[in-house]
Design a protein around this motif. Structure first.
Motif, PDB file in Angstrom:
ATOM      1  N   ARG A   3       9.834   1.471   9.252  1.00 25.17           N
ATOM      2  CA  ARG A   3       8.553   0.784   8.906  1.00 25.17           C
ATOM      3  C   ARG A   3       7.274   2.183   8.255  1.00 25.17           C
ATOM      4  NH1 ARG A   3       9.536  -0.878  13.409  1.00 25.17           N
ATOM      5  NH2 ARG A   3       8.064   0.153  14.514  1.00 25.17           N
ATOM      6  N   GLY A   4       8.154   3.311   7.989  1.00 25.08           N
ATOM      7  CA  GLY A   4       7.090   4.217   7.275  1.00 25.08           C
ATOM      8  C   GLY A   4       6.274   4.912   8.349  1.00 25.08           C
ATOM      9  N   VAL A   5       6.630   5.036   9.807  1.00 22.59           N
ATOM     10  CA  VAL A   5       5.629   5.324  10.732  1.00 22.59           C
ATOM     11  C   VAL A   5       5.409   6.784  10.846  1.00 22.59           C
ATOM     12  CG1 VAL A   5       5.958   3.322  12.201  1.00 22.59           C
ATOM     13  CG2 VAL A   5       7.290   5.417  12.356  1.00 22.59           C
ATOM     14  N   THR A   6       6.531   7.444  10.309  1.00 20.66           N
ATOM     15  CA  THR A   6       6.413   9.028  10.179  1.00 20.66           C
ATOM     16  C   THR A   6       5.824   9.726   8.941  1.00 20.66           C
ATOM     17  OG1 THR A   6       8.096   9.193  12.025  1.00 20.66           O
ATOM     18  CG2 THR A   6       7.686  11.327  10.928  1.00 20.66           C
ATOM     19  N   TYR A   7       6.597   9.141   7.948  1.00 21.44           N
ATOM     20  CA  TYR A   7       6.277   9.730   6.420  1.00 21.44           C
ATOM     21  C   TYR A   7       6.282   8.312   5.785  1.00 21.44           C
ATOM     22  CZ  TYR A   7       6.755  12.072   2.055  1.00 21.44           C
ATOM     23  OH  TYR A   7       6.667  12.323   0.846  1.00 21.44           O
ATOM     24  N   TRP A   8       5.210   8.389   4.735  1.00 23.08           N
ATOM     25  CA  TRP A   8       5.036   7.402   3.628  1.00 23.08           C
ATOM     26  C   TRP A   8       4.249   7.976   2.440  1.00 23.08           C
ATOM     27  CZ3 TRP A   8      -0.030   6.459   2.934  1.00 23.08           C
ATOM     28  CH2 TRP A   8      -0.810   6.505   3.982  1.00 23.08           C
ATOM     29  N   GLY A  66       1.427   6.956  -0.435  1.00 24.71           N
ATOM     30  CA  GLY A  66       0.507   5.974  -0.692  1.00 24.71           C
ATOM     31  C   GLY A  66       0.721   5.408  -1.974  1.00 24.71           C
ATOM     32  N   LEU A  67       0.405   4.238  -2.499  1.00 19.83           N
ATOM     33  CA  LEU A  67       0.355   3.637  -3.602  1.00 19.83           C
ATOM     34  C   LEU A  67      -1.171   3.386  -3.916  1.00 19.83           C
ATOM     35  CD1 LEU A  67       3.137   1.055  -3.468  1.00 19.83           C
ATOM     36  CD2 LEU A  67       3.354   3.232  -4.451  1.00 19.83           C
ATOM     37  N   PHE A  68      -1.233   3.488  -5.510  1.00 16.78           N
ATOM     38  CA  PHE A  68      -2.938   3.305  -5.760  1.00 16.78           C
ATOM     39  C   PHE A  68      -2.929   2.059  -6.161  1.00 16.78           C
ATOM     40  CE2 PHE A  68      -1.817   7.577  -7.508  1.00 16.78           C
ATOM     41  CZ  PHE A  68      -2.922   8.316  -7.111  1.00 16.78           C
ATOM     42  N   THR A 115       0.738  -1.296  -0.142  1.00 20.52           N
ATOM     43  CA  THR A 115      -0.045   0.078  -0.044  1.00 20.52           C
ATOM     44  C   THR A 115       0.867   1.285  -0.107  1.00 20.52           C
ATOM     45  OG1 THR A 115      -0.065  -0.029   2.477  1.00 20.52           O
ATOM     46  CG2 THR A 115      -1.923  -1.073   1.264  1.00 20.52           C
ATOM     47  N   LYS A 116       1.925   1.343   0.275  1.00 23.68           N
ATOM     48  CA  LYS A 116       2.961   2.468   0.363  1.00 23.68           C
ATOM     49  C   LYS A 116       4.370   2.142   0.016  1.00 23.68           C
ATOM     50  CE  LYS A 116       3.715   1.783   5.341  1.00 23.68           C
ATOM     51  NZ  LYS A 116       2.841   1.656   6.489  1.00 23.68           N
ATOM     52  N   VAL A 117       5.198   3.151   0.098  1.00 18.72           N
ATOM     53  CA  VAL A 117       6.476   3.289  -0.277  1.00 18.72           C
ATOM     54  C   VAL A 117       6.922   4.494   0.750  1.00 18.72           C
ATOM     55  CG1 VAL A 117       6.474   4.921  -2.087  1.00 18.72           C
ATOM     56  CG2 VAL A 117       8.521   3.523  -1.858  1.00 18.72           C
ATOM     57  N   TRP A 118       8.251   4.201   1.465  1.00 21.85           N
ATOM     58  CA  TRP A 118       8.775   5.103   2.349  1.00 21.85           C
ATOM     59  C   TRP A 118      10.260   5.041   2.298  1.00 21.85           C
ATOM     60  CZ3 TRP A 118       6.437   0.477   3.724  1.00 21.85           C
ATOM     61  CH2 TRP A 118       7.021  -0.242   4.432  1.00 21.85           C
ATOM     62  N   TYR A 119      10.756   5.997   3.011  1.00 23.13           N
ATOM     63  CA  TYR A 119      12.449   5.844   3.219  1.00 23.13           C
ATOM     64  C   TYR A 119      12.716   5.654   4.584  1.00 23.13           C
ATOM     65  CZ  TYR A 119      12.469   7.533  -1.692  1.00 23.13           C
ATOM     66  OH  TYR A 119      12.457   7.554  -2.901  1.00 23.13           O
TER      67      TYR A 119
END
Length: 126
Positions: free
Chosen positions: A116-121, A123-125, A96-100
Motif C-alpha cells: 500500500r505504499g506505506v514506506t515509499y511512494w 505523489g501525483l499532481f 494521489t500516488k504511485v508506488w512499487y
C-alpha cells in the motif's frame, strides 16, 4: 549482475485500466550469493534515436530528473548456484500516488514489501 527487462509501457494498461503493472521475474544464479535486493533502472526510447536512461552502462549525461531504484529485501537470502530466484513486482496507482511493491517467492517466500505504499511512494499532481 543479471540484467532482465522489466516491462514495457506505452500508456494505460488495459488489464488494470490505469498505469498499474505486474511482472514475475525468474532467473538462476551462476554462483552462491547473498541476495539483499534488486536494482531497478529506467531506460526509454523517446523518439527515433532519442533515449534517456539511468542504467549505468547507458546513463544519459546530465540527467537528474530520473534515478535508479533499490528494492531491498527485509531479510537477505542465501541463494546457491543454479537455484531459481523468482520475484514479483507491482507498480500500483491510486488517485494521489504511485508506488512499487515486491516480494520474493523463490528460493524462499517473503511478505510483500512496501504494501500500500506505506514506506515509499511518489505523489501525483492533481
Amino acid at each position: 549482475t543479471i540484467s532482465v527487462n522489466f516491462w514495457q509501457s506505452s500508456g494505460i494498461n488495459a488489464e488494470y485500466g490505469d498505469n498499474s503493472r505486474h511482472k514475475l521475474l525468474s532467473f538462476t544464479t551462476e554462483c552462491d550469493i547473498m541476495l539483499h535486493g534488486f536494482a531497478g533502472y529506467f531506460d526509454a526510447k523517446l523518439y527515433r534515436d532519442v533515449y534517456i536512461s539511468t542504467h549505468p552502462e547507458t546513463h544519459s549525461k546530465d540527467m537528474f530528473s530520473w534515478f535508479p531504484m533499490y528494492f531491498p529485501l527485509k531479510n537477505p537470502v542465501l541463494v546457491h548456484a543454479e537455484e531459481t530466484i523468482s520475484v514479483n513486482f507491482w507498480r500500483v496507482v491510486d488517485q494521489t500516488k504511485v508506488w512499487y511493491e515486491w516480494c520474493l517467492s523463490e528460493p524462499s517466500s517473503q511478505p510483500i514489501h512496501n504494501a500500500r505504499g506505506v514506506t515509499y511512494w511518489i505523489g501525483l499532481f492533481s
